[in-house]
Motif scaffolding. Structure first.
Motif, PDB file in Angstrom:
ATOM      1  N   ARG A 181      40.314  69.771  39.501  1.00 23.69           N
ATOM      2  CA  ARG A 181      41.695  69.643  40.061  1.00 23.69           C
ATOM      3  C   ARG A 181      41.905  68.211  39.825  1.00 23.69           C
ATOM      4  O   ARG A 181      41.131  67.144  40.193  1.00 23.69           O
ATOM      5  N   LEU A 182      43.268  67.999  39.409  1.00 26.53           N
ATOM      6  CA  LEU A 182      43.927  66.676  39.220  1.00 26.53           C
ATOM      7  C   LEU A 182      45.072  66.689  39.907  1.00 26.53           C
ATOM      8  O   LEU A 182      45.935  67.369  40.005  1.00 26.53           O
ATOM      9  N   ASN A 183      45.228  65.505  40.494  1.00 25.76           N
ATOM     10  CA  ASN A 183      46.408  65.070  41.161  1.00 25.76           C
ATOM     11  C   ASN A 183      47.528  65.035  40.370  1.00 25.76           C
ATOM     12  O   ASN A 183      47.727  64.162  39.450  1.00 25.76           O
ATOM     13  N   ILE A 184      48.656  65.418  40.654  1.00 26.38           N
ATOM     14  CA  ILE A 184      49.795  65.379  39.930  1.00 26.38           C
ATOM     15  C   ILE A 184      50.609  64.268  40.541  1.00 26.38           C
ATOM     16  O   ILE A 184      51.342  64.436  41.388  1.00 26.38           O
ATOM     17  N   VAL A 185      50.475  63.109  39.842  1.00 25.90           N
ATOM     18  CA  VAL A 185      51.395  61.976  40.377  1.00 25.90           C
ATOM     19  C   VAL A 185      52.718  61.894  39.924  1.00 25.90           C
ATOM     20  O   VAL A 185      53.664  61.796  40.796  1.00 25.90           O
TER      21      VAL A 185
END
Length: 161
Positions: free
Chosen positions: A128-132
């Motif tokens: 999971r990668l945070n969508i900045v």
């Protein structure tokens, strides 16, 4: 019999509504759809030089200038790493989705590896990668990791092809 039918319809309605995707997640899926270039990978929240293996696949340098493709109609995609002396080139396939924001994080891109026949090869394990930020032209994703017990944020900067 009528009570059972009403109960069944109510349960189906709850199930269908729980599977629906919010407008925000749908909009982000639409923006993600297409081909992206991973222009830059860098680190925040800690000093020093870092060398890391990303997604349990390749060194961070191998990901720079990699091509990422997201297909939103069946939630599959791939990234392609160029062959090099430090990099095992080729395509890596994945299944992806957008996770709705919560109190603890912004929207997230999640994915897990699949084979070319769309079968899970990750044993259910994913990333999971945070969508900045996400615009039609650019995307910035971040992931928080720990290095020797200290927090480090990996930043991935993409541009749309």
């Amino acid at each position: 019999m009528i009570k059972k039918s009403i109960l069944l319809l109510a349960m189906m309605g709850i199930f269908i509504s729980s599977c629906s995707v919010s407008k925000s997640a749908r909009d982000q899926r639409n923006l993600l759809s297409g081909t992206w270039n991973l222009d830059n990978v860098h680190y925040e929240n800690n000093s020093g030089n870092f060398k890391s293996v990303i997604f349990n696949d390749a060194e961070d340098i191998c990901f720079e200038d990699s091509e990422w493709f997201f297909r939103d109609n069946n939630s599959t995609g791939r990234y392609t790493i160029r062959q090099g002396t430090l990099c095992q080139g080729g395509d890596r396939f994945f299944r992806w989705s957008v996770v709705e924001p919560s109190q603890n994080y912004s929207s997230q891109l999640q994915f897990k590896f699949i084979d070319d026949k769309r079968k899970d090869i990750s044993g259910g394990y994913g990333y999971r990668l945070n969508i900045v930020s996400l615009t039609p032209q650019n995307m910035t994703l971040k992931s928080n990791v720990s290095v020797n017990g200290q927090p480090v944020t990996i930043v991935y900067e993409f541009s749309k092809k």
